[in-house]
Write an enzyme that holds these catalytic residues in place. Structure first.
Site, mmCIF file in Angstrom:
data_model
loop_
_atom_site.group_PDB
_atom_site.id
_atom_site.type_symbol
_atom_site.label_atom_id
_atom_site.label_comp_id
_atom_site.label_asym_id
_atom_site.label_seq_id
_atom_site.Cartn_x
_atom_site.Cartn_y
_atom_site.Cartn_z
ATOM 1 N N GLY A 1 -3.523 64.721 82.351
ATOM 2 C CA GLY A 1 -3.336 63.449 82.704
ATOM 3 C C GLY A 1 -2.729 62.740 84.599
ATOM 4 C CB CYS A 2 -0.909 59.917 85.375
ATOM 5 S SG CYS A 2 -2.028 58.752 84.710
ATOM 6 C CD GLN A 3 1.338 64.840 82.402
ATOM 7 O OE1 GLN A 3 0.794 63.988 82.553
ATOM 8 N NE2 GLN A 3 1.428 65.670 81.431
ATOM 9 N N GLY A 4 -0.554 65.304 86.490
ATOM 10 C CA GLY A 4 -1.247 66.636 86.353
ATOM 11 C C GLY A 4 -0.227 67.527 88.435
ATOM 12 C CG PHE B 1 6.005 57.930 83.673
ATOM 13 C CD1 PHE B 1 7.268 58.252 83.429
ATOM 14 C CD2 PHE B 1 5.906 57.184 84.851
ATOM 15 C CE1 PHE B 1 8.166 58.154 84.046
ATOM 16 C CE2 PHE B 1 6.539 56.519 85.575
ATOM 17 C CZ PHE B 1 7.463 56.935 85.174
#
Length: 385
Positions: free
Chosen positions: A160-163, A356
């Site tokens: 996801g976006c925190q990768g 996040f």
């Protein structure tokens, strides 16, 4: 032991630009929405804080003069209808387009470190959550950049976006273990491959914010030329908020990947971010720091700014990337850090980064912007593949 530093960040986006008002009108005109769904589409797009996004879906290019050759796959311009291809077709396009973007971003990053070359790369870490193929982007980078065949490769998928944060954590660990390590971190996301018309709140929000792009960072503990600009990695931390497990999720369906993005997410962040940042950066003067906050959406940026008492200048880099590029999932925070690194006008100043992701995960990074050479004005650039 020398600290790991982000010496450069290169970015790349597909050439097709989506203007937010035009995209809004396309999605609002789809059948089956109903009056409430149409109103939600218009509200989500108009209040997103986004002006333009980039997409690999050339069919959505409203400025194209000629009709697309071949049958429509995602959008039929003549009827104005969004189509619903299966996951296999979406993933085929991911595999076909990803390679060009990762190579473009990586070449841009390497061009900004003249004392290093592709031959110096010892590790490659790739990140993506919007598609799969093997051999994957890591192999493509070795092949197209002419990297050594014994380069260590690692791929982080579906985070996801925190990768970008786990990737930087890996890079930091590699540099700590080997002072000569040079790590190429590349995030690539083609989020718009998974758009579809739907009346659900989650899908409407996803349609209004997600975009495509790639970013590459060169991370090393090797000393650079005297005064060369860099982002020193001071510490990275991860925290799970289990109560948000159902509020943000990313699954694979028959017609693309399916995002759960509850309106509860900003409230969760609002309730926890003050304590998390305070404990993480208790020795940092937060109001005077630079900030790179992943713009999951405008509401998230608003909540972070309000809860931490930040002024508009602190949030300007995050809001600028959101306005120009939308939410490109894992690549987005690197776009913000690239702007800070390329500006190079406020050195020896703390940088607090955060993102996040599903879980709900909160990733935090403390970095320090180190000086650029005297008189060296470096303009940030974004390549279009």
């Amino acid at each position: 032991m020398a600290a790991a530093r982000i010496r450069s960040i290169g970015t790349a986006v597909p050439p097709t630009v989506i203007m937010q008002p035009e995209a809004r009108d396309v999605f609002a005109a789809q059948p089956g929405l109903g009056r409430l769904g149409e109103r939600l589409v218009r509200t989500s797009f108009d209040q997103s804080g986004i002006e333009t996004r980039h997409t690999v879906l050339t069919e959505l290019d409203a400025s194209a003069e000629a009709e697309p050759s071949g049958p429509a796959v995602f959008y039929d311009r003549s009827s104005g209808l969004l189509l619903d291809p299966g996951t296999g077709l979406r993933n085929d396009l991911y595999a076909a387009v990803t390679s060009e973007l990762v190579v473009e971003a990586a070449r841009s990053a390497l061009a900004d470190v003249p004392d290093l070359s592709a031959a110096d790369i010892t590790h490659v870490v790739t990140v993506s959550c919007t598609g799969f193929f093997a051999p994957g982007p890591d192999f493509v980078l070795v092949k197209e950049l002419g990297l050594r065949h014994d380069v260590a490769r690692q791929h982080l998928g579906f985070m996801g976006c925190q990768g970008a944060f786990p990737a930087l954590r890996l890079a930091d660990a590699f540099c700590a273990a080997d002072p000569d390590a040079v790590v190429l971190v590349v995030c690539v996301e083609l989020c718009t491959l998974h758009v579809r018309s739907a009346a659900t709140t989650d899908q409407i929000i996803a349609n209004s914010v997600f975009a495509d792009g790639a970013a590459a960072a060169v991370v090393t503990g090797r000393p650079g030329p005297s005064g060369s600009s860099a982002l020193r990695i001071d510490r990275l931390r991860s925290r799970l908020l289990p109560e948000g497990e159902q509020a943000m999720a990313w699954t694979i369906g028959d017609h693309g990947f399916e995002m759960v993005l509850s309106t509860y997410v900003p409230k969760l962040i609002d309730g926890s971010i003050g304590e998390l940042v305070g404990a993480f950066a208790e020795d940092v003067d937060l109001p005077s720091s630079r900030w790179a906050v992943h713009p999951g959406g405008r509401d998230i940026l608003d909540r972070v700014q309000s809860r931490l008492g930040l002024d508009d200048a602190a949030m300007a880099p995050s809001r600028s990337v959101l306005r120009r590029f939308g939410n490109m999932s894992s690549a987005t925070v690197l776009f913000i850090l690239a702007d800070l690194l390329h500006a190079g006008d406020e050195v020896d100043r703390p940088v607090i980064a955060m993102a996040f992701g599903p879980g709900l995960s909160v990733e935090l990074g403390a970095l320090t912007l180190e000086p650029a050479p005297t008189g060296a004005a470096v303009a940030g650039r974004v390549a279009t593949a």
